[in-house]
Design a protein around this motif. Structure first.
Motif, PDB file in Angstrom:
ATOM      1  N   GLU A  19       0.776  -1.391   0.066  1.00  0.00           N
ATOM      2  CA  GLU A  19       0.031  -0.208   0.051  1.00  0.00           C
ATOM      3  C   GLU A  19       0.789   1.344   0.100  1.00  0.00           C
ATOM      4  O   GLU A  19       0.234   2.223  -0.325  1.00  0.00           O
ATOM      5  N   SER A  30       2.225  -2.662   5.122  1.00  0.00           N
ATOM      6  CA  SER A  30       0.932  -3.061   5.085  1.00  0.00           C
ATOM      7  C   SER A  30       0.429  -3.293   3.574  1.00  0.00           C
ATOM      8  O   SER A  30       0.998  -2.907   2.579  1.00  0.00           O
ATOM      9  N   ARG A 449      -9.592   0.823   9.326  1.00  0.00           N
ATOM     10  CA  ARG A 449      -8.542  -0.045   8.883  1.00  0.00           C
ATOM     11  C   ARG A 449      -8.665  -1.082   9.660  1.00  0.00           C
ATOM     12  O   ARG A 449      -8.154  -2.469   9.274  1.00  0.00           O
ATOM     13  N   ARG A 453     -13.988  -5.867   6.584  1.00  0.00           N
ATOM     14  CA  ARG A 453     -14.291  -5.259   5.204  1.00  0.00           C
ATOM     15  C   ARG A 453     -15.729  -5.345   5.259  1.00  0.00           C
ATOM     16  O   ARG A 453     -16.588  -4.406   4.786  1.00  0.00           O
ATOM     17  N   THR A 489     -10.679   2.474   2.352  1.00  0.00           N
ATOM     18  CA  THR A 489     -10.889   1.077   3.090  1.00  0.00           C
ATOM     19  C   THR A 489     -11.732   0.054   2.461  1.00  0.00           C
ATOM     20  O   THR A 489     -11.789  -1.160   2.912  1.00  0.00           O
TER      21      THR A 489
END
Length: 634
Positions: A19, A30, A449, A453, A489
């Protein structure tokens, strides 16, 4: 089941994308997890473009294998040909994006599941339901996987279908490059050339980059390589040339590359080229399989590649058919902001036509209870566990039901819901804050984060269109931070509007707030709006959404402190509006039960029975109102 347009065969893995763009893989802190593997990416791209695509591969009997299967199902890719291999792990790839145009890759594919594909995995009955197969060059790198590809191609040719070859050459996957050189795209090899050429007798279309055409043709001169290929197959050959677009050769290879059918590229900013080829293949095949002219197929391929290079990731970057149409209609100059909103909205998992939510994300009320000595945090958590169980008893597997739970008192219930199919939302705002403040700190993205999800972000916005300008500006800034964070996110956003306590409310008050939010460039996936029995208010709300966001998932009616009778009238007024999908009600369901349970008047089981009955009655009230509203007249 619908016939399949095409079945892709070969690599399926998990991409772990660094990322921190511009840094070395060594320095990545990450990674974002995506579906990966060239044929898998292409299958997703084809499904998003409206084709019925399937996949034949193996995945490990592990968490990553289950992730791949679940993502494919969510994308609409047929998974009947996806086998779980209990003896092998799912392949992984670690990827980075450097600002100097390099893309370091590490393939973790030693004895991975998809390379165990064999002839027995090719089901003739599945092949018989498809019109084409897509072969990937990597799966010609071992005798076993090559045999599986040849069997699929032979079966497809035998039934009059078509076979496509994506050269897909990665030297490291042929043991021709060091393990840390996964990004290398070309190493000349007579052995690989000979192996790949043996596949040409079965193909109807060949697609590759210039380097891949060099490999397949056995020459670093592109025209000489093409002529060599042409001696082995009459199939059209598509040469991908990156920023130069592509060239298609259908017959005799001419004296110059530009004498083929040239499709120019679209000038777009480039962030990541790694998925561009798979996007190109999906766009090209969308045309070629449906009988479009070769020039249009090539233009669609270039367009899909151009859209993908502006994004992070491969499979998730693939455009949908509405995106491709919009991009082409604008001549490739579609506004990035509008295209990204379209992408987000058209790649979400499909939503149910109903959503009935038990809301027990309240914190202030329970904090007051604890402060008064009426309970402690563990006892509050136990009550929220009971409410969660009541929702599950009522739902009995119905995905149209859901929960709003907080991460403090409801943490245990949230953890228990991880394997359940229900919609889950969590509050992000500090309870009662006005101006808006976020739990977990000012940088809301850091907080999100840590959330799974699938959890939707619920934000309670206490906002009136006649608020002072400085208050509105501060709230707007917070909303923009939140919206950017949710998109970053990947969480959906449910925005709750509370206007009534802060000024006079007319039929268009809430609609004015919503219009203002859209004008800021914020597109909530869901709206949670105050109960009202005014049909004009619901008409105004529906009109704002129809004008600003045709892909909005919908509206749920919030209960606040409404009585069951007022909620029933509100449901009746809202039910004729299709944009209203249901409700998110809390206190009307659990408040009285909570009072009795916390004072010891009733035990756990009695509380559970009453909570279940109350929620079931609320669901029945909504569904009855909806049924009456949508029933045909006469």
């Amino acid at each position: 089941m619908k016939p399949l347009d095409i079945i892709a065969i070969g690599r399926a893995g998990v991409d772990l994308y660094g990322e921190q763009v511009g840094g070395r893989l060594e320095d990545m802190a990450s990674f974002a997890k995506y579906l990966g593997g060239s044929p898998t990416n292409t299958a997703v791209g084809l499904a998003r473009l409206g084709l019925n695509a399937g996949l034949i591969t193996r995945v490990g009997g592990d968490h990553m294998g289950r992730f791949i299967r679940e993502e494919l199902v969510r994308e609409g890719v047929d998974t009947r040909g996806v086998r779980s291999d209990p003896a092998r792990l799912t392949a992984l790839v670690l990827l980075g994006i450097r600002e100097n145009g390099t893309y370091p890759l590490i393939f973790y594919r030693q004895d991975c599941a998809d390379m165990a594909l064999c002839e027995a995995d090719i089901d003739p009955a599945l092949i018989a339901q498809a019109g084409a197969v897509l072969l990937s060059g990597t799966h010609f790198s071992t005798a076993q996987t090559a045999a599986a590809c040849r069997r699929a191609a032979t079966l497809m040719r035998g039934q009059g279908g078509r076979v496509v070859l994506d050269v897909d050459y990665r030297p490291v996957l042929w043991d021709l490059a060091p393990r840390d050189a996964g990004e290398d795209r070309f190493v000349a090899s007579h052995s690989v050339t000979a192996t790949m050429q043996r596949a040409l007798d079965l193909v109807d279309l060949v697609v590759g980059t210039e380097e891949e055409i060099h490999l397949l043709g056995g020459s670093t001169n592109t025209l000489d390589a093409l002529r060599s290929i042409r001696t082995l197959t009459d199939a059209p050959v598509v040469v991908k040339r990156g920023a130069k677009g592509c060239v298609v050769f259908e017959g005799v290879i001419p004296g110059e590359l530009d004498e083929g059918l040239v499709a120019p590229a679209f000038a777009v900013p480039v962030a990541n080229v790694l998925g561009a080829g798979d996007g190109f293949m999906a766009g090209f095949l969308r045309g070629w399989l449906r009988g479009e002219p070769m020039a249009r197929s090539a233009a669609w391929g270039n367009a899909c590649g151009a859209i993908v290079v502006a994004r992070h990731g491969c499979a998730p970057a693939m455009p949908t058919w509405p995106e491709l149409e919009a991009f082409m209609a604008a001549g490739g100059a579609r506004s990035p902001a509008s295209l990204e909103q379209m992408h987000w909205a058209t790649t979400r998992a499909p939503a149910d036509e109903a959503l009935t939510i038990l809301a027990i994300d309240h914190r202030g009320l329970f904090e007051t209870l604890i402060d008064s000595g009426g309970g402690d945090e563990d006892r509050v958590a136990t009550f929220k566990d009971l409410a969660s169980q009541a929702m599950e008893r009522t739902a009995a597997g119905d995905r149209a039901c859901g929960l709003l739970l907080d991460g403090r008192f409801g943490a245990r219930a949230l953890a228990q819901s991880a394997d359940a199919p229900y919609w889950i939302g969590r509050p992000i705002e500090i309870s009662g804050s006005r101006p808006l403040r976020f739990e977990g700190g000012a940088d809301v993205a850091i907080t999100l984060r840590s959330w799974p999800r699938p959890h939707a972000v619920k934000c309670n916005l206490r906002y009136h269109p006649d608020d002072p300008a400085d208050l509105r500006a501060e709230q707007d800034a917070q909303l923009l931070r939140l919206f950017d964070a949710t998109r970053g996110t990947g969480h959906e956003l449910l925005l709750e509007i509370i206007a009534a306590p802060y000024g006079p409310v007319a039929h268009d008050t809430v609609a004015r707030v919503m219009a203002h939010v859209y004008a800021l460039g914020i597109y909530p996936d869901w709206w949670k709006l105050e109960a009202t029995d005014d049909p004009a208010a619901w008409a105004a709300i529906e009109a704002v959404i129809a004008d600003a966001d045709p892909w909005c998932r919908g509206v749920v009616v919030l209960g606040a402190e409404s009585s069951p009778a007022h909620l029933a009238r509100s449901f009746a007024a809202a039910a004729p509006r299709r944009i209203v999908k249901g409700f998110a009600v809390g206190r009307a369901i659990w408040h009285d039960v909570a009072q009795q349970w916390f004072t010891g008047m009733i035990d756990d089981e009695t509380a559970l029975v009453r909570l279940t009955a109350n929620f079931a009655q609320m669901v029945a009230t909504w569904r009855e109102a909806r049924s009456r509203a949508l029933a045909p007249c006469g």
